[in-house]
Design a protein around this motif. Structure first.
Motif, PDB file in Angstrom:
ATOM      1  N   THR A 170       0.832  -1.201   0.000  1.00 29.10           N
ATOM      2  CA  THR A 170       0.000   0.000   0.000  1.00 29.10           C
ATOM      3  C   THR A 170       0.866   1.250   0.000  1.00 29.10           C
ATOM      4  OG1 THR A 170      -1.862  -1.070   1.122  1.00 29.10           O
ATOM      5  CG2 THR A 170      -1.703   1.320   1.319  1.00 29.10           C
ATOM      6  N   ARG A 171       1.888   1.246   0.827  1.00 22.01           N
ATOM      7  CA  ARG A 171       2.772   2.420   0.895  1.00 22.01           C
ATOM      8  C   ARG A 171       3.483   2.644  -0.441  1.00 22.01           C
ATOM      9  NH1 ARG A 171       2.993   4.713   5.710  1.00 22.01           N
ATOM     10  NH2 ARG A 171       2.741   3.533   7.643  1.00 22.01           N
ATOM     11  N   LEU A 172       3.988   1.564  -1.040  1.00 22.64           N
ATOM     12  CA  LEU A 172       4.701   1.701  -2.306  1.00 22.64           C
ATOM     13  C   LEU A 172       3.771   2.158  -3.419  1.00 22.64           C
ATOM     14  CD1 LEU A 172       7.284   1.388  -3.916  1.00 22.64           C
ATOM     15  CD2 LEU A 172       6.759  -1.045  -4.192  1.00 22.64           C
ATOM     16  N   SER A 173       2.579   1.567  -3.489  1.00 18.10           N
ATOM     17  CA  SER A 173       1.614   1.965  -4.521  1.00 18.10           C
ATOM     18  C   SER A 173       1.212   3.425  -4.356  1.00 18.10           C
ATOM     19  CB  SER A 173       0.381   1.063  -4.469  1.00 18.10           C
ATOM     20  OG  SER A 173       0.689  -0.246  -4.889  1.00 18.10           O
ATOM     21  N   GLY A 174       1.022   3.849  -3.107  1.00 14.40           N
ATOM     22  CA  GLY A 174       0.676   5.243  -2.853  1.00 14.40           C
ATOM     23  C   GLY A 174       1.767   6.191  -3.297  1.00 14.40           C
ATOM     24  N   ALA A 175       3.013   5.803  -3.046  1.00 17.10           N
ATOM     25  CA  ALA A 175       4.141   6.641  -3.453  1.00 17.10           C
ATOM     26  C   ALA A 175       4.210   6.757  -4.970  1.00 17.10           C
ATOM     27  CB  ALA A 175       5.438   6.072  -2.895  1.00 17.10           C
ATOM     28  N   VAL A 176       3.974   5.647  -5.665  1.00 11.60           N
ATOM     29  CA  VAL A 176       4.002   5.665  -7.130  1.00 11.60           C
ATOM     30  C   VAL A 176       2.881   6.540  -7.670  1.00 11.60           C
ATOM     31  CG1 VAL A 176       3.674   4.255  -9.199  1.00 11.60           C
ATOM     32  CG2 VAL A 176       5.177   3.456  -7.362  1.00 11.60           C
ATOM     33  N   SER A 177       1.690   6.437  -7.088  1.00 13.13           N
ATOM     34  CA  SER A 177       0.568   7.262  -7.533  1.00 13.13           C
ATOM     35  C   SER A 177       0.871   8.742  -7.335  1.00 13.13           C
ATOM     36  CB  SER A 177      -0.701   6.887  -6.757  1.00 13.13           C
ATOM     37  OG  SER A 177      -1.330   5.767  -7.310  1.00 13.13           O
ATOM     38  N   THR A 229     -17.950  10.931  -5.655  1.00 13.38           N
ATOM     39  CA  THR A 229     -17.068  11.399  -4.590  1.00 13.38           C
ATOM     40  C   THR A 229     -16.890  10.318  -3.534  1.00 13.38           C
ATOM     41  OG1 THR A 229     -17.968  13.630  -4.908  1.00 13.38           O
ATOM     42  CG2 THR A 229     -16.650  13.266  -2.928  1.00 13.38           C
ATOM     43  N   ALA A 230     -15.660  10.154  -3.076  1.00 10.41           N
ATOM     44  CA  ALA A 230     -15.369   9.212  -1.993  1.00 10.41           C
ATOM     45  C   ALA A 230     -14.904   9.982  -0.767  1.00 10.41           C
ATOM     46  CB  ALA A 230     -14.313   8.202  -2.418  1.00 10.41           C
ATOM     47  N   TYR A 231     -15.145   9.389   0.409  1.00 14.27           N
ATOM     48  CA  TYR A 231     -14.801   9.992   1.691  1.00 14.27           C
ATOM     49  C   TYR A 231     -14.128   8.926   2.558  1.00 14.27           C
ATOM     50  CZ  TYR A 231     -18.634  12.948   0.007  1.00 14.27           C
ATOM     51  OH  TYR A 231     -19.458  13.728  -0.766  1.00 14.27           O
ATOM     52  N   MET A 232     -13.216   9.366   3.425  1.00 16.86           N
ATOM     53  CA  MET A 232     -12.539   8.444   4.335  1.00 16.86           C
ATOM     54  C   MET A 232     -12.502   9.067   5.723  1.00 16.86           C
ATOM     55  SD  MET A 232     -10.961   5.543   4.789  1.00 16.86           S
ATOM     56  CE  MET A 232     -10.559   5.009   3.125  1.00 16.86           C
ATOM     57  N   THR A 233     -12.797   8.253   6.732  1.00 20.58           N
ATOM     58  CA  THR A 233     -12.736   8.763   8.096  1.00 20.58           C
ATOM     59  C   THR A 233     -11.363   9.366   8.370  1.00 20.58           C
ATOM     60  OG1 THR A 233     -12.360   6.457   8.746  1.00 20.58           O
ATOM     61  CG2 THR A 233     -14.541   7.374   9.174  1.00 20.58           C
ATOM     62  N   ALA A 234     -11.374  10.502   9.067  1.00 23.30           N
ATOM     63  CA  ALA A 234     -10.152  11.290   9.246  1.00 23.30           C
ATOM     64  C   ALA A 234      -9.076  10.522   9.996  1.00 23.30           C
ATOM     65  CB  ALA A 234     -10.488  12.590   9.977  1.00 23.30           C
ATOM     66  N   GLU A 235      -9.469   9.723  10.987  1.00 16.99           N
ATOM     67  CA  GLU A 235      -8.448   8.987  11.744  1.00 16.99           C
ATOM     68  C   GLU A 235      -7.765   7.924  10.892  1.00 16.99           C
ATOM     69  OE1 GLU A 235     -12.406   7.747  13.787  1.00 16.99           O
ATOM     70  OE2 GLU A 235     -11.746   9.296  12.363  1.00 16.99           O
ATOM     71  N   ALA A 236      -8.510   7.325   9.960  1.00 16.64           N
ATOM     72  CA  ALA A 236      -7.902   6.347   9.051  1.00 16.64           C
ATOM     73  C   ALA A 236      -6.908   7.028   8.121  1.00 16.64           C
ATOM     74  CB  ALA A 236      -8.979   5.628   8.248  1.00 16.64           C
ATOM     75  N   VAL A 237      -7.222   8.235   7.670  1.00 16.57           N
ATOM     76  CA  VAL A 237      -6.307   8.989   6.825  1.00 16.57           C
ATOM     77  C   VAL A 237      -5.024   9.300   7.587  1.00 16.57           C
ATOM     78  CG1 VAL A 237      -5.953  11.117   5.519  1.00 16.57           C
ATOM     79  CG2 VAL A 237      -8.160   9.947   5.414  1.00 16.57           C
ATOM     80  N   ARG A 238      -5.170   9.676   8.848  1.00 17.92           N
ATOM     81  CA  ARG A 238      -3.979   9.948   9.659  1.00 17.92           C
ATOM     82  C   ARG A 238      -3.129   8.688   9.804  1.00 17.92           C
ATOM     83  NH1 ARG A 238      -7.659  13.336  12.545  1.00 17.92           N
ATOM     84  NH2 ARG A 238      -8.128  11.686  14.059  1.00 17.92           N
ATOM     85  N   ASP A 239      -3.788   7.558  10.005  1.00 22.30           N
ATOM     86  CA  ASP A 239      -3.058   6.282  10.125  1.00 22.30           C
ATOM     87  C   ASP A 239      -2.220   6.012   8.888  1.00 22.30           C
ATOM     88  OD1 ASP A 239      -3.928   5.611  12.643  1.00 22.30           O
ATOM     89  OD2 ASP A 239      -5.463   4.190  11.972  1.00 22.30           O
ATOM     90  N   VAL A 240      -2.867   6.045   7.729  1.00 17.68           N
ATOM     91  CA  VAL A 240      -2.184   5.641   6.502  1.00 17.68           C
ATOM     92  C   VAL A 240      -1.121   6.657   6.090  1.00 17.68           C
ATOM     93  CG1 VAL A 240      -3.707   6.696   4.771  1.00 17.68           C
ATOM     94  CG2 VAL A 240      -2.621   4.487   4.289  1.00 17.68           C
ATOM     95  N   ALA A 241      -1.298   7.915   6.494  1.00 15.88           N
ATOM     96  CA  ALA A 241      -0.336   8.952   6.135  1.00 15.88           C
ATOM     97  C   ALA A 241       0.901   8.937   7.023  1.00 15.88           C
ATOM     98  CB  ALA A 241      -0.999  10.328   6.201  1.00 15.88           C
ATOM     99  N   SER A 242       0.771   8.401   8.233  1.00 17.04           N
ATOM    100  CA  SER A 242       1.891   8.415   9.166  1.00 17.04           C
ATOM    101  C   SER A 242       2.917   7.342   8.812  1.00 17.04           C
ATOM    102  CB  SER A 242       1.399   8.181  10.594  1.00 17.04           C
ATOM    103  OG  SER A 242       2.504   8.001  11.469  1.00 17.04           O
TER     104      SER A 242
END
Length: 347
Positions: free
Chosen positions: A169-176, A237-250
């Protein structure tokens, strides 16, 4: 029909790939684990008593050997920007269906753009994003639409109890992010927009027991690609809970860890899909455990339906376009809980 059928799984030793191999074996298929890491693919194959086939996207002949004798191929290897094209080409050469679990926006857009006409002309089946992100939201949106031929807008809201990202997930996100450059994408008025402002923070009222939660709006995921490919909806439009976004971004959030004998984590999810047309609204929701693990029954169910001819079209197709969405979702009952409420509400 499926008993003894070989199914190539490229990237089989990754976090999601291992779930896919186990699910295929449980359904009576013979998975053929494949990937570039010889040690990893052989270790996984020996665990299940399977044949390992080492292959790399840089070596088309090795991909051909990996797919030899297979009824279909499932691509679980990210970053998909690098793997979708070569594996699709190998599937087309072999004359077998291709499915993947790609969540990368750009990779999915590439698949629809590059292969739509070619696959349709060849009568080939290519199903991208047949996963938690992409496939499940698309199926829910299609089921919610019911007999509507179009809608004004679709909203796909994700509530994750946590989001411990895998290395993939981290690698795919970086490529995107590298491909996209500064900014983000959203889908408005039937077109893709490149935005450089921050995504809005909003509130979304999820069904109980989640309730009202802060979300990041315009958190564009794979279903924002797949839904407009076959549903006449100009705003998705898609939405994601804010705490999950913080998790994946950290960078400090650890990878998922097993919480039960199947290898699932203790993460829970709820997807709430709303489609609106004029003053009417329709809704469909699903909840379950572990977004990576639930991808396995999603793509395995899709595979079964492709191989048994329970499809509605050929070419590159979204989940809701190629399958009977309500029937497909109900087949997932052991893995997710559903509320397919199509009642029309006045806004």
């Amino acid at each position: 029909m499926k008993s003894g059928q070989q199914v190539a799984v490229f990237g089989a030793y990754g976090h999601t790939g291992r779930f896919v191999v186990a699910e295929l074996a449980a359904r009576g298929f013979v998975p053929v684990p494949s990937g570039r890491d010889a040690q990893a693919v052989e270790k996984l194959a020996s665990r299940f008593g399977l044949e390992a086939r080492v292959a790399s996207v840089e070596d088309p002949a090795s991909l051909d050997q990996a797919l030899a004798g297979a009824a279909a191929v499932i691509n679980c290897a990210g970053p998909f920007a690098s793997t979708t094209g070569p594996v699709i080409e190998a599937a087309l050469r072999a004359g077998i269906p291709y499915l993947d679990v790609a969540a990368e926006l750009e990779a999915n857009l590439d698949t629809f753009t590059r292969y739509r006409e070619r696959a349709r002309s060849a009568g080939a089946v290519i199903v991208p994003a047949m996963a938690f992100f992409g496939g499940l939201g698309d199926l829910l949106a299609t089921a919610a639409m019911g007999d509507w031929t179009g809608a004004d807008e679709a909203h796909i809201a994700y509530a994750l109890s946590s989001w411990h990202p895998t290395a993939g997930t981290r690698l795919s996100g970086a490529v995107s992010r590298e491909r996209r450059g500064a900014g983000r994408l959203r889908y408005r008025r039937g077109q893709w927009e490149h935005r450089t402002d921050d995504a809005p923070t909003l509130e979304w009222k999820f069904p109980d027991p989640v309730g009202l939660r802060p979300v990041i709006g315009e958190f564009t995921m794979a279903d924002v690609v797949t839904v407009p490919q076959h549903l006449s909806i100009p705003d998705v439009t898609a939405y994601m809970t804010a705490e999950a976004v913080r998790d994946v971004a950290s960078p400090h959030t650890p990878a998922p860890t097993a919480a039960d004998s199947s290898g699932r984590s203790d993460q829970t999810f709820l997807i709430d899909v709303v489609v609106r047309s004029g003053g009417a609204e329709r809704r469909a929701t699903a909840h379950g455990q572990d977004i990576y693990a639930v991808t396995a029954p999603l793509v395995a169910e899709a595979l079964e339906r492709v191989l048994t001819g329970r499809t509605k079209t050929v070419g590159v197709a979204s989940a809701g376009e190629i399958f009977d969405a309500p029937d497909f979702l109900r087949a997932l009952a052991p893995h997710i809980s559903l509320d397919l409420d199509r009642r029309i509400q006045t806004a």
